[in-house]
Design an enzyme around this catalytic site. Structure first.
Site, PDB file in Angstrom:
ATOM      1  N   CYS A 130     -79.820 -26.925 -46.435  1.00  0.00           N
ATOM      2  CA  CYS A 130     -80.425 -27.822 -45.441  1.00  0.00           C
ATOM      3  C   CYS A 130     -79.527 -27.840 -44.201  1.00  0.00           C
ATOM      4  CB  CYS A 130     -80.525 -29.227 -46.044  1.00  0.00           C
ATOM      5  SG  CYS A 130     -81.343 -30.367 -44.960  1.00  0.00           S
ATOM      6  N   HIS A 131     -80.038 -27.360 -43.087  1.00  0.00           N
ATOM      7  CA  HIS A 131     -79.212 -27.324 -41.880  1.00  0.00           C
ATOM      8  C   HIS A 131     -79.990 -27.501 -40.586  1.00  0.00           C
ATOM      9  CE1 HIS A 131     -80.797 -23.207 -41.980  1.00  0.00           C
ATOM     10  NE2 HIS A 131     -80.632 -23.224 -40.676  1.00  0.00           N
TER      11      HIS A 131
END
Ligand code: UD1
Ligand code: UDP
Length: 358
Positions: free
Chosen positions: A207-208
């Site tokens: 998740c970024h």
């Protein structure tokens, strides 16, 4: 031909690994690394593991706002294009390195080849969408991974230069998977520097995205959902949100999640392939889950790869614990004959079309 390729971010190293090998058989390639990703585990590890040729130029440009990063890259890439005088510029995907190359080359009338062209989310609020739309508009050749990308380009009047070739990420996945380590041999480096083994059963999470990391609320919801599942999760944390992840971990414990440093590509495809389920906002990871037949949910408001969204294999979720858990309970079936990302030879097709075009 003399082709100048611009790369800068993690997924572009992987695509270049697949394409450079084929491109260099009949062409001279000048490789430019903008420096956008620069930590050893975001850059060097890919060049070493995947045997990518060393860049001829490294611009060392990273960080700052979108405008600042892009502006500095345009200036530096223009100088290199003037000095190297390539016959064409090759770009991948949708990062700030991509749009910078497109703007610099188009003003110098260097034809642009765009690989992974025609992806559309349908909103310019997504920063990568701006990069895609501008790059496609300025490109002379568009290589599409899937039919939906070809359709988007048709709607924008770009059908005559659009070619459906398949996905270089799928080429890479098939080529490198025999070199991927066994799960029991992987050693993760936790964010405090310790070494951790991968549990036998685990979920994989990445998740970024700017959309999910601008404030801690979205990441908190995602981690809360993953933490409550029956198997532990492995979460290699992108440097963009490392500080946020550490702070949430300190506040909330999240003991069912292994927070670790980014891993190499071979480790990452091994981790995707053996995971129970995948939770991600990554364009690459959601496709890799699909390639491996592992169920995935994608934390984004917009569909990125519609071909994956079939038979419960990949579903959009909001950054909301209840929504994530509900979608992860959906049934999934895998039709092995459904192969929307090509046959693993997109790079050969790209090189053939380049040779016929110029
Ligand atoms: C970029 C791409 C995104 C892609 C992602 C792949 C754009 C607009 N977005 O997002 O499409 O999904 O790469 O991972 O180009 N940082 C480090 N070390 C690094 C790399 C980055 O500390 O090795 C920091 C940067 O200093 C910056 C932040 O992480 O502050 C974000 O990096 P940036 O390259 O701007 O965007 P990504 O989120 O990586
Ligand atoms: N990946 C990796 N190490 C990690 C996390 C992801 O090698 O710690 C790989 C992943 O398997 C995929 C690619 O990086 O091949 C996706 O890159 P990223 O999620 O950074 O960008 P996106 O695809 O969203 O543009």
């Amino acid at each position: 031909m003399k082709i100048l390729t611009v790369i800068g971010a993690r997924p572009q190293f992987i695509k270049a690994a697949a394409l450079s090998r084929v491109l260099r058989r009949d062409n001279e390639e000048i490789l430019v690394h903008t420096g956008q990703h620069y930590d050893a585990n975001m850059s060097d590890i890919f060049f070493d593991e995947l045997e990518i040729p060393r860049p001829d130029h490294n611009l060392g440009i990273s960080g700052g706002s979108h405008g600042s990063m892009t502006g500095r890259m345009i200036i530096a890439l223009e100088e290199i294009l003037l000095a190297e005088k390539p016959d064409a510029l090759l770009l991948f995907g949708d990062t700030n390195s991509t749009i910078s190359g497109a703007i610099a080359a188009s003003k110098l009338h260097v034809p642009i080849i765009h690989v992974e062209a025609g992806v559309r989310l349908g909103t310019l609020e997504n920063p990568e969408e701006v990069n895609r739309v501008v790059t496609d508009r300025l490109s002379a050749l568009h290589f599409c991974c899937t039919e939906s990308s070809v359709e988007f380009l048709k709607k924008e009047g770009l059908s005559s230069t659009a070619h459906l070739v398949g996905d270089p990420m799928y080429d890479a996945f098939l080529f490198y998977r025999s070199r991927a380590p066994k799960i029991s041999d992987i050693r993760l480096t936790s964010l405090d520097g310790g070494t951790v083994c991968v549990p036998e059963k685990y979920n994989y999470i990445t998740c970024h995205r700017q959309e999910n990391t601008q404030s801690p609320d979205a990441l908190f919801e995602i981690l809360s959902a993953v933490n409550s599942l029956s198997v532990p999760a492995v979460y290699p944390v992108h440097p963009r949100n490392r500080a946020m992840a550490l702070s949430l971990c300190e506040q909330h414990g999240f003991e069912n999640i292994i927070f670790c440093n980014p891993v190499g590509y071979l480790e990452s495809i091994a981790l995707v392939s053996s995971a129970c389920q995948v939770v991600t906002d990554s364009g690459g990871v959601q496709r890799e889950a699909f390639f491996a037949g592992v169920q995935c949910v994608t934390v984004l408001d917009f569909v990125c790869w519609p071909e994956t969204m079939v038979d419960g294999r990949n579903q959009l979720v909001r950054p909301d614990k209840a929504d994530i858990l509900e979608k992860l309970r959906a049934p999934m079936t895998v039709d092995e004959s459904y192969k929307p990302f090509g046959d693993g030879h997109s790079c050969e097709k790209i090189c053939e079309i380049i040779a016929q075009t110029f």
